[in-house]
Motif scaffolding. Structure first.
Motif, PDB file in Angstrom:
ATOM      1  N   ASP A 127       4.992   2.352  -2.494  1.00 14.87           N
ATOM      2  CA  ASP A 127       5.414   1.510  -1.379  1.00 14.87           C
ATOM      3  C   ASP A 127       6.094   0.275  -1.925  1.00 14.87           C
ATOM      4  O   ASP A 127       5.853  -0.134  -3.056  1.00 14.87           O
ATOM      5  N   HIS A 147       3.524  -0.090  -6.508  1.00 14.16           N
ATOM      6  CA  HIS A 147       4.416  -1.034  -5.828  1.00 14.16           C
ATOM      7  C   HIS A 147       5.735  -1.091  -6.579  1.00 14.16           C
ATOM      8  O   HIS A 147       5.743  -1.239  -7.798  1.00 14.16           O
ATOM      9  N   ASP A 169       5.515  -2.547  -0.692  1.00 13.84           N
ATOM     10  CA  ASP A 169       4.486  -3.555  -0.536  1.00 13.84           C
ATOM     11  C   ASP A 169       3.303  -2.866   0.158  1.00 13.84           C
ATOM     12  O   ASP A 169       3.416  -1.722   0.505  1.00 13.84           O
ATOM     13  N   ASP A 213      -0.861  -1.610   0.824  1.00 17.92           N
ATOM     14  CA  ASP A 213      -1.586  -0.468   0.279  1.00 17.92           C
ATOM     15  C   ASP A 213      -2.360   0.249   1.373  1.00 17.92           C
ATOM     16  O   ASP A 213      -3.401   0.838   1.118  1.00 17.92           O
ATOM     17  N   GLU A 247       2.178  -2.272 -10.439  1.00 18.04           N
ATOM     18  CA  GLU A 247       3.551  -2.731 -10.193  1.00 18.04           C
ATOM     19  C   GLU A 247       4.456  -1.958 -11.146  1.00 18.04           C
ATOM     20  O   GLU A 247       4.485  -2.243 -12.344  1.00 18.04           O
TER      21      GLU A 247
END
Lengths: 222, 222
Positions: free
Chosen positions: A69, A90, A71, A73, A8
């Motif tokens: 992205d 993310h 969200d 994977d 993240e």
């Protein structure tokens, strides 16, 4: 089961993104890792293009991929199958990556011994164009179904890219896409842009693009 | 020569976007103007879909269009040819419109006597999903070449839309697009989403979508 890490990345608290991007670029130069920032709309074929690019180059260089992205994977899972080193970033809703978010990715990926690192940016023609990630070069993909007018509508993206890959040329007969007009519009914004028409699906044109990467990776080590 | 106005909308200084969106929605209800916020990736066919939608509906209702873009006015020029009232909004680099920017557009367009107003949002699946524009309903377009995995990658956009138009079904034979999987993924995020597969190019499916608009416009006047 996937083996890649999911990171993240946190929005940068640093104001001077350009300075931090230059610093990251300098460090990547010292480490002899050529970092490419790959951008496009959603669905233009970034991941398929990457898969074919990795297949063309993996026997001659060490490759690492950062899949960014909002969200999900799904892309990292696809890239993992190529055998390249991959992590998923993310952004927690953010529409772009800046230099510090890229650095968080680079640290987690680990670029020691990596010749060619790719940041697959968020699928978006607007926001990613506004932030220098610290990559050595910027490349974008425009796919035939998106239309030849995109340079008119997203001029900044076409202006800041070193390379324009025009993907999905295998479906050219089914769309009203004027290749000459598209090239002319892109070159008007950016006379030095290198253009590679390819089909990531059939492999057509991928070798010319892979050659460009070879040159860049060699140049970067000097 | 184009006759439409080009408006530079300014980023909102208001913090409470949701409250301002509700206020705009209430005012549009009083004016009996049904405002639709239309979103998608670049190149999914928003403008072509709009052109066909206007052609299907223009003899039975008064239509106004706000074309939002970072730059350029190619879309407004296209829409102007349909005979609909149109203005071009420029966001000055911003990747979305919020309620106050939409209000600036509504004020310039002038919605007195307009039954159906459309905001063609910036081509982007990320940022526009995060801002309530004050529209009565949200619709998005996903086109076949973009791929059936987009609900996995842009879940917020699919969650906040009342309608998903799946465009370019005429090229379905040339792409690996699983319609059932796409519908299943969208419905998992948003069980109430209405889905219209269409080809804006051939006109297939446009009538069902136009019917939905007819119902909404009538309902909104009650």
């Amino acid at each position: 089961m996937n083996n890649f890490k999911v990171i993240e990345v946190k929005q940068s608290i640093f104001e001077n993104n350009d300075k931090r991007a230059d610093l990251l670029r300098k460090e990547m130069k010292e480490k002899k890792t050529f970092l490419l920032n790959l951008m496009s709309s959603p669905g233009s074929g970034k991941t398929t293009t990457l898969t074919k690019t990795i297949a063309a180059l993996k026997d001659e260089m060490s490759i690492g991929v950062m899949e960014a992205d909002i969200d999900s994977d799904v892309d990292a899972a696809t890239i993992e199958q190529t055998g390249a080193k991959v992590i998923q970033l993310h952004t927690g809703g953010m529409c772009h990556l800046d230099a510090d978010m890229t650095r968080q990715g680079v640290n987690e990926l680990g670029v020691e011994g990596i010749d060619f690192a790719i940041l697959e940016n968020i699928g978006n023609l607007v926001c990613p164009a506004e932030f220098d990630t610290g990559a050595a070069k910027n490349a974008m993909i425009l796919s035939i179904p998106e239309g030849d007018d995109k340079p008119l509508k997203y001029p900044l993206m076409f202006s800041i890219c070193d390379v324009l890959i025009i993907n999905k040329i295998d479906v050219l007969p089914y769309f009203d896409f004027d290749m000459d007009k598209c090239v002319e519009r892109a070159k008007k914004l950016n006379p030095n842009i290198k253009i590679f028409p390819i089909s990531a699906k059939t492999g057509e044109g991928v070798e010319a693009w892979a050659n460009w990467i070879r040159e860049q990776v060699n140049e970067w080590k000097k």
